[in-house]
Scaffold this motif. Sequence first.
Motif, PDB file in Angstrom:
ATOM      1  N   LEU A 147       1.023  -1.076   0.138  1.00 36.33           N
ATOM      2  CA  LEU A 147       0.014  -0.117  -0.052  1.00 36.33           C
ATOM      3  C   LEU A 147       0.922   1.339   0.113  1.00 36.33           C
ATOM      4  O   LEU A 147       0.455   2.383  -0.781  1.00 36.33           O
ATOM      5  N   ILE A 148       1.916   1.110   0.833  1.00 37.07           N
ATOM      6  CA  ILE A 148       2.795   2.180   0.843  1.00 37.07           C
ATOM      7  C   ILE A 148       3.551   2.473  -0.451  1.00 37.07           C
ATOM      8  O   ILE A 148       3.641   3.754  -1.032  1.00 37.07           O
ATOM      9  N   ALA A 149       3.958   1.410  -1.076  1.00 34.35           N
ATOM     10  CA  ALA A 149       4.428   1.563  -2.606  1.00 34.35           C
ATOM     11  C   ALA A 149       3.362   2.162  -3.590  1.00 34.35           C
ATOM     12  O   ALA A 149       3.793   2.972  -4.465  1.00 34.35           O
ATOM     13  N   GLU A 150       2.138   1.840  -3.347  1.00 33.30           N
ATOM     14  CA  GLU A 150       1.204   2.494  -4.376  1.00 33.30           C
ATOM     15  C   GLU A 150       1.001   3.909  -4.414  1.00 33.30           C
ATOM     16  O   GLU A 150       0.808   4.520  -5.101  1.00 33.30           O
ATOM     17  N   ILE A 151       1.004   4.280  -3.086  1.00 35.39           N
ATOM     18  CA  ILE A 151       0.785   5.820  -2.706  1.00 35.39           C
ATOM     19  C   ILE A 151       1.942   6.759  -3.035  1.00 35.39           C
ATOM     20  O   ILE A 151       1.965   7.705  -3.491  1.00 35.39           O
ATOM     21  N   HIS A 172       0.102   5.445  -9.201  1.00 33.37           N
ATOM     22  CA  HIS A 172       0.199   4.238 -10.314  1.00 33.37           C
ATOM     23  C   HIS A 172       1.481   3.395  -9.675  1.00 33.37           C
ATOM     24  O   HIS A 172       2.519   3.425 -10.480  1.00 33.37           O
ATOM     25  N   GLY A 173       1.283   2.727  -8.812  1.00 37.99           N
ATOM     26  CA  GLY A 173       2.176   1.466  -8.482  1.00 37.99           C
ATOM     27  C   GLY A 173       2.167   0.462  -8.997  1.00 37.99           C
ATOM     28  O   GLY A 173       1.343   0.434  -9.783  1.00 37.99           O
ATOM     29  N   PRO A 174       2.676  -0.749  -8.617  1.00 43.86           N
ATOM     30  CA  PRO A 174       2.839  -1.981  -9.396  1.00 43.86           C
ATOM     31  C   PRO A 174       1.462  -2.630  -9.465  1.00 43.86           C
ATOM     32  O   PRO A 174       0.958  -3.041 -10.532  1.00 43.86           O
TER      33      PRO A 174
END
Length: 228
Positions: free
Chosen positions: A17-21, A116-118
């Motif tokens: 979730l952190i990577a997406e945000i 726009h994360g993985p």
Amino acid sequence: MTVLLVRADQVVPIDQLIAEIWGEYPPRRAIAGLHVYVSQIRKFLRRPNQSESPVLTRPPGYVLRLGPDRLDFHCFERLVCEGRDHLRERRYQQATATFESALDLWRDPLLDDVCHGPILEGFQTWLKEARLECIEMLTDSRLMLGRHRELVSDLYQLTTEHPLREALHRQLMLALYRCGRRADALHVYQAARKTLNEELGLEPCRALQDMQRAILTSDDRLELHVPA
């Protein structure tokens, strides 16, 4: 919120979730910020008749429970599968109606201002591919129903937007041939061949080459055979 919807009924780990945000460079207090976001989502989704929020904490992250609700893209996926079965069984009227219903559910994959994360990038790629596949199968079913004349303009636009989709070029060639426009159909082949050579260093696929040969020889198998 979008990530939890895409992965509905699945636990999404906190680090994902952190990577997406925030991408590769999250702030120092990213976990605290994530808790704030989740709290806001829970308030937004709270309903008077529900004692528990649909967003639940489940180690190692969070999960969104849909319950009886259904998402459009789930319905889209189901309709595409049903349409594919109709097409395989040569039920072209039913296939056409089902694919059209699927495309009626279509929405823009993701808004530009959404992170726009993985996970979201992969979902967006899947949606675009699924939509194109649905359009190609819908076109096949319409061609089998003799609706080639109404398809020509749409197929010209689609081949312009997706010049490397060889199936669309093949369908356009067949539609033009059945409209009595054999020269235009062969021109489509030459244009597609040139694009494939210049962009990828490839020759057209076997299906596209077979379509060219069939048009050159006026193969009877290209004609629409309607049962008496």
